[in-house]
Structures are given as structure tokens and as C-alpha cells.
Design a protein around this motif. Structure first.
Motif, short mmCIF file in Angstrom:
data_model
loop_
_atom_site.label_atom_id
_atom_site.label_comp_id
_atom_site.label_asym_id
_atom_site.label_seq_id
_atom_site.Cartn_x
_atom_site.Cartn_y
_atom_site.Cartn_z
N MET A 68 0.84 -1.20 0.00
CA MET A 68 0.00 0.00 0.00
C MET A 68 0.88 1.25 0.00
N ASP A 69 0.45 2.28 -0.73
CA ASP A 69 1.23 3.51 -0.81
C ASP A 69 1.35 4.15 0.56
N LYS A 70 2.51 4.76 0.81
CA LYS A 70 2.70 5.54 2.02
C LYS A 70 1.78 6.75 2.00
N LYS A 71 1.13 7.02 3.10
CA LYS A 71 0.20 8.14 3.21
C LYS A 71 -0.85 8.11 2.10
N VAL A 72 -1.47 6.96 1.95
CA VAL A 72 -2.50 6.80 0.93
C VAL A 72 -3.66 7.77 1.16
N TRP A 73 -3.83 8.21 2.41
CA TRP A 73 -4.94 9.10 2.75
C TRP A 73 -4.87 10.46 2.08
N LEU A 74 -3.69 10.85 1.62
CA LEU A 74 -3.55 12.18 1.01
C LEU A 74 -4.45 12.34 -0.22
N ARG A 75 -4.74 11.23 -0.89
CA ARG A 75 -5.59 11.28 -2.08
C ARG A 75 -7.04 11.63 -1.73
N ARG A 76 -7.38 11.50 -0.47
CA ARG A 76 -8.75 11.76 -0.03
C ARG A 76 -8.92 13.15 0.58
N TYR A 77 -7.86 13.94 0.60
CA TYR A 77 -7.95 15.30 1.14
C TYR A 77 -8.88 16.16 0.28
N ASP A 78 -9.57 17.10 0.94
CA ASP A 78 -10.38 18.07 0.20
C ASP A 78 -9.49 18.96 -0.67
N PRO A 79 -10.00 19.46 -1.78
CA PRO A 79 -9.25 20.43 -2.58
C PRO A 79 -8.88 21.64 -1.73
N GLY A 80 -7.63 22.05 -1.82
CA GLY A 80 -7.18 23.21 -1.06
C GLY A 80 -6.56 22.88 0.29
N VAL A 81 -6.75 21.65 0.78
CA VAL A 81 -6.11 21.25 2.04
C VAL A 81 -4.69 20.79 1.72
N PRO A 82 -3.69 21.40 2.33
CA PRO A 82 -2.30 21.09 1.97
C PRO A 82 -1.81 19.77 2.58
N GLU A 131 -8.32 0.53 3.00
CA GLU A 131 -7.45 0.67 1.83
C GLU A 131 -7.30 2.11 1.36
N ASP A 132 -8.24 2.98 1.73
CA ASP A 132 -8.20 4.37 1.28
C ASP A 132 -7.60 5.32 2.30
N GLY A 133 -7.17 4.79 3.44
CA GLY A 133 -6.53 5.65 4.43
C GLY A 133 -7.45 6.20 5.50
N PHE A 134 -8.71 5.75 5.53
CA PHE A 134 -9.61 6.11 6.63
C PHE A 134 -9.33 5.20 7.82
N PHE A 135 -9.27 5.80 9.01
CA PHE A 135 -8.97 5.04 10.23
C PHE A 135 -10.25 4.82 11.03
N TYR A 136 -10.27 3.69 11.76
CA TYR A 136 -11.43 3.30 12.56
C TYR A 136 -10.94 2.85 13.93
N LEU A 137 -11.53 3.39 14.99
CA LEU A 137 -11.19 2.94 16.33
C LEU A 137 -11.93 1.65 16.65
N VAL A 138 -11.22 0.72 17.25
CA VAL A 138 -11.84 -0.51 17.74
C VAL A 138 -12.13 -0.37 19.23
N ASP A 139 -11.12 0.02 20.00
CA ASP A 139 -11.32 0.24 21.43
C ASP A 139 -10.00 0.64 22.08
N ARG A 140 -10.08 0.89 23.38
CA ARG A 140 -8.86 1.13 24.14
C ARG A 140 -8.16 -0.20 24.38
N LYS A 141 -6.85 -0.20 24.22
CA LYS A 141 -6.06 -1.41 24.42
C LYS A 141 -6.31 -2.01 25.80
N LYS A 142 -6.43 -1.14 26.80
CA LYS A 142 -6.58 -1.61 28.17
C LYS A 142 -8.01 -2.05 28.49
N ASP A 143 -8.98 -1.76 27.59
CA ASP A 143 -10.37 -2.10 27.87
C ASP A 143 -10.79 -3.44 27.27
N VAL A 144 -9.89 -4.12 26.56
CA VAL A 144 -10.25 -5.39 25.94
C VAL A 144 -10.74 -6.37 27.01
N ILE A 145 -11.80 -7.12 26.68
CA ILE A 145 -12.37 -8.11 27.58
C ILE A 145 -11.95 -9.49 27.08
#
Length: 560
Positions: free
Chosen positions: A1-15, A441-455
Motif C-alpha cells: 500500500m502507498d505511504k500516506k494513501v490518505w492524502l488522495r482523499r484530502y479536500d481540494p485546497g487542504v495542503p 485501503e483508502d486511508g480512513f482510520f477506525y477505532l476498535v477500542d482502548r487497548k486496556k479495555d479489551v475483555i
């Protein structure tokens, strides 16, 4: 996967990259006072302070602090709600070369005593109402000077800022307590010079549980706060300098409000509407309509409460001035987002941050696609990786949960007086967040949980957030909190605390049956209890440790 793949999803004008100035964070106030001097900087109830007035008052407070013997790099406490005095104190302390230690006005004896003692604060700006509590921690805390204020002083502060004389107060000084108005009035005759403040000087101590739950002060430098202010300003391309109105209902003592509402608002030359009570939805709605608020940072509970307020349901208020809202601190539900955007016509974007990177590292785009359940894309100049929970080093592929680590110009210098904790959290310039997440695959991140809160159920991992998400989608559920509880006979099990919607019937068995439709059997709560309200932090996070404490109390009462 490309490094910083998320840059392709930036809004126009966001540096992709920002050229950050070598400046102190209070330079934003100085700059806006020069550009927008007569524009209202802060609205509070029926009073308004211009940029020139806030800049002048904060300079006088800085001179007062220096005259009291404040040394560069010394911490100064603020124990105030959202108010003009908070803004004046925040910038006054920074101009004097001090370090802001902003504290929750709802703190009780033990919490306040710890934070004052741990930070080394000896000067504290506080309200008259808080004096009995503060007196209870003397003298062991190390406090030696109190700068006391109240809403009754606002008229005098405005008089001072416009060159008018003020009458002596009935309570000018009592021992170590001095009136904020008196100190500012005296300072205007002072010839003391303000110190040079460098970008790498510490600006704030922001207390955080971090990854271990031990309270500790993240040291945020002027460079950190300046960078995050400009990162978010660049992230919102629809905002215009000198024309926006920010509603600051999120507490300014928390770094989220401090950076997004206050610092970014000041940098934009925005008018900031100060709301001291974030639970007063009626007041918030009135302020939005009266001042035509365009930016409203908050937490999911705030937006949900607005969606369901009777004035809104009955069409009695217009919210179409709102352009953008950043939601943080807790998961933003799809229904909350959709309903709020339909009501306002503005964009509600979920983001992510932590006190150790004051304040944000990720956010969904303002103009482009927002993905349900995602905390968004890394901000400009932020790098983010997902690493193995086992070794903390192996980089994981897309859609594989692991620990989220980040690096960028807003990441803290370290923890105050906690070298070992700093070394555990900052490794080779990477901040180990303690949050379990994955990237698509597009660089969007998703939280699963806190590491210390796993059951751990029979050796299998259960993430409370996943169970909460499923239960929250039940049509009769208003809110839910999930945590692991230990039963001596069978080990750790999943327990859910559910807040029902008003005037509905719901049983524990119905909740379990609902969960079994969407979750593996071992993830279905063994126990479901109904509760009137979930324990939460001041910025709306469900406090799972408090849920576990409630379980402990319930177990003690249960006869064996």
C-alpha cells in the motif's frame, strides 16, 4: 500500500504540508487584535469583549503575574468555567512566559489537591464560589496566591479595557487572595517587560489518564499548539478569517476546547460565544440563533441533545447558520450525524485526538466523503501506523486491528516529571496512543477500542465498543456502556449498562437476543442492567472504570 494513501482523499485546497511559523501560541491573539481589533472576540451572556480589549487585558494580567514574581516556565492554574476571565487568564499566563494548568471547576478536594500539588502550581486564578474548596487544600497544596474573580467583575474589566476608572471592590484582598480586577488595574501603571517566549517553551500541562490510567500532565509546547491550530484551520476550507462565529460549549479547560474552539477561533479572528454550561441546550440553541454561530465543536451527546430538543422538533429555532462541527471524545452514531446535518445543512465530522497530541490527529473531510464509524484521515503533516499488539513494532496491513501510533508536529514533549511513562509512550518520535484501530485501503482510520479495555472471555478478545455499537442500534436504546467484569467462578464476562429511551419497554433478554443476531455468542453480554444515566467525563466519554466500580458495589450487595 502507498505511504500516506490518505492524502488522495484530502479536500481540494487542504495542503499535504504546512509551513509553521516559529511563534508562541499567543501570537495568534496579537495578530488578530491588529487585524480585527474592533471585532468582538468573546460574547458572554449580554457582554462583549473586542479583540483589542482581550489583548490589552491579557497583557496587563501578564504584567501582574510578573510583578508577583512569576518566573518563566512556572505553572499557573486556571480554575474557571468558560468565560472572558478564562480567555484573559489563558493568554495572560502565556504572555508572562508561564505554563497554563487548566483545571475542571467540578473537581472535588482530592482531584484538585492532586493536580495542584503534582503540577507545582502556586498561583491560581479562580472564582469566588470555589474559595471554600480551595481553602480546604491549604497549605499542603503549595498554593500561595489566589487571583479571584466572578461574573460581577465583568463590567469593571470592560471599564478598564476602555480606559474608564473603576471603584474599589469591597473584597480587594484577603490574605493571599486578590481581586483580578485590582491586579489588572494596578498593572496598567507597571513598566515591567514581557519575556521572550520561544516556540519550544512549554505552554500547557494537560492532565490525562494516558494509556495506564495514572493521572499525568502532558507537556504541550507553543510549537505543538500552534501546529495543531493551523492544521485544523487548513482542514476547514469553508471558513473565512474575520467572519466566523464559534460557540465554545466544550470546556476550555480541556485541550479539545482549548485548541479547536479557543486557539483556532482566535487565529481565525472569529467571535467566540462562551457557554459555561455545556448541558444547557436551551441556552446553546438561543446563542446559535442570536449570534448566527458557524462553527460548533462538541461531543456526540451535545448533537444528539440538540436533535431531540423540543424547540428543534417543533421548528422553533433555525440552525442553518452552522457550517461545520467537529465531533470528538466519543463515537458519533450514524443517526446522530444524519439528523444533525439535515437540521442545519452544515457538516458534522467525526475526528480523533488525545491530550498527548493537543488536541487532534485525525478528522473526516469537510467537503469530501465521511465514512460511517471512521475517525477520518490523518491531518496535514501527521503520520499514522497500525502496529502489532504483541510486539508494538510490526506494521500491519489494511483492515487489521492493532495499536494506533502517530507522529507529527503537535505531539507532546513528554509527561511532566514522569520520564519512565514518557519513554513507554514516546518511542522513536512515535506516540503510542493505547487505542486499538485499523486503517482501510483508502486511508480512513477506525477505532476498535482502548487497548486496556479489551475483555477476555475464555481467552477470546471482545472489544466493548463493538458491543456498544450493536446495542446502540436497538430502536429503544438511548445510550449504552459495556465493560468486562470478573466473576470468580467463571472469569471475565461482558456486562452492558443500558439507558432506555423515554416511555419504552425493554428487557434484558430482548437486548441479549438483539446482540445474538449480530455478534458471536461469546460477545453477547452475560448481564444487562438498566441505568438512568451513564457515568461520563466532562467531554462526554463513558467512564468504563466507573461502570466496573458500579458492578463491584452491586456484587457486594448481592447475597451469596
Amino acid at each position: 500500500m502507498d505511504k500516506k494513501v490518505w492524502l488522495r482523499r484530502y479536500d481540494p485546497g487542504v495542503p499535504d504540508h504546512i509551513a509553521y511559523p516559529d511563534q508562541s501560541v499567543h501570537q495568534f491573539l496579537t495578530n488578530s487584535a491588529q487585524r480585527f481589533g474592533s471585532r468582538v472576540c468573546a460574547y458572554y451572556h449580554d457582554q462583549a469583549f473586542t479583540y483589542q480589549q482581550i489583548d490589552w487585558l491579557s497583557t496587563q494580567l501578564a504584567k501582574a503575574l510578573l510583578s508577583m514574581g512569576l518566573k518563566k516556565g512556572e505553572p499557573v492554574g486556571i480554575l474557571l468555567p468558560n468565560s472572558p476571565q478564562f480567555v484573559i487568564s489563558f493568554y495572560g499566563i502565556l504572555k508572562a512566559g508561564g505554563v497554563v494548568v487548566a483545571m475542571n471547576p467540578a473537581y472535588q478536594h482530592r482531584e484538585l489537591s492532586f493536580q495542584v500539588s503534582d503540577s507545582g502550581v502556586r498561583v491560581l486564578v479562580c472564582t469566588e464560589d470555589s474559595l471554600p474548596l480551595i481553602h480546604s487544600i491549604f497549605p499542603a497544596s503549595g498554593l500561595s496566591q489566589l487571583m479571584v474573580t466572578s461574573d460581577a467583575q465583568l463590567d469593571d474589566l470592560l471599564k478598564l479595557a476602555t480606559g474608564q476608572p473603576v471603584e474599589p471592590c469591597a473584597r480587594e484582598s484577603v490574605g493571599c487572595e486578590q481581586s483580578l480586577v485590582k491586579l489588572i488595574n494596578q498593572a496598567k501603571e507597571s513598566q515591567v517587560s514581557l519575556p521572550a517566549v520561544e516556540p519550544d517553551d512549554v505552554a500547557i500541562f494537560q492532565y490525562s489518564g494516558g494509556t495506564t490510567g495514572i493521572p499525568k500532565a502532558a507537556e504541550g509546547t507553543h510549537r505543538n499548539l500552534t501546529a495543531n491550530t493551523l492544521q485544523f484551520q487548513s482542514w476547514l476550507p469553508g471558513l473565512n478569517a474575520g467572519k466566523e462565529v464559534v460557540l465554545a460549549a466544550i470546556p476550555l479547560f480541556h485541550v479539545y476546547g482549548m485548541v479547536i474552539a479557543l486557539s483556532m477561533g482566535i487565529a481565525l479572528g472569529a467571535s467566540i460565544v462562551l457557554e459555561p454550561n455545556p448541558r444547557n441546550i436551551q441556552s446553546i440553541l438561543e446563542q446559535v440563533q442570536r449570534h448566527q454561530v458557524t462553527l460548533l465543536p462538541g461531543v456526540p451527546n451535545l448533537y444528539n441533545a440538540i436533535n431531540h430538543h423540543e424547540w428543534v422538533r417543533q421548528g422553533q429555532v433555525r440552525l442553518n447558520s452552522i457550517k461545520a462541527c467537529i465531533s470528538g471524545s466519543a463515537t458519533l452514531m450514524k443517526e446522530t450525524k444524519q439528523t444533525f446535518e439535515e437540521l442545519t445543512g452544515g457538516k458534522l465530522m467525526e475526528g480523533y485526538g488525545l491530550s498527548e497530541a493537543p488536541t487532534a490527529t485525525h478528522c473526516n473531510p469537510m467537503l469530501g466523503e465521511n465514512r460511517t464509524g471512521s475517525i477520518g484521515l490523518p491531518l496535514p503533516d501527521v503520520d499514522a501506523e497500525i502496529v502489532s499488539l504483541e510486539d508494538g513494532k510490526t506494521r500491519l496491513p489494511a483492515n487489521t486491528p492493532g495499536e494506533l501510533i502517530v507522529r507529527g508536529p503537535q505531539v507532546m514533549r513528554g509527561y511532566h516529571n514522569m520520564l519512565s511513562e514518557t519513554k513507554k509512550t514516546l518511542i522513536d518520535d512515535w506516540l503510542y496512543t493505547g487505542d486499538v484501530a485499523y486503517m482501510d485501503e483508502d486511508g480512513f482510520f477506525y477505532l476498535v477500542d482502548r487497548k486496556k479495555d479489551v475483555i477476555k472471555v475464555g481467552g477470546l478478545q471482545v472489544w466493548p465498543k463493538e458491543v456498544e455499537q450493536v446495542i446502540s442500534e436497538h430502536p429503544n436504546v438511548a445510550e449504552v456502556g459495556v465493560a468486562g467484569v470478573v466473576r470468580p467462578e467463571i472469569g471475565e464476562r461482558v456486562k452492558a449498562w443500558v439507558v432506555k429511551k423515554r416511555d419504552v419497554n425493554l428487557t434484558a433478554e430482548e437486548v441479549k437476543t438483539w446482540c445474538a443476531t449480530f455478534l458471536a455468542r461469546y460477545k453477547v453480554p452475560d448481564t444487562v442492567v438498566f441505568i438512568d444515566a451513564l457515568p461520563k467525563s466532562t467531554v462526554g466519554k463513558v467512564l468504563r472504570r466507573e461502570l466496573v466500580r458500579l458492578d463491584d458495589e452491586e456484587e457486594k450487595k448481592t447475597p451469596r
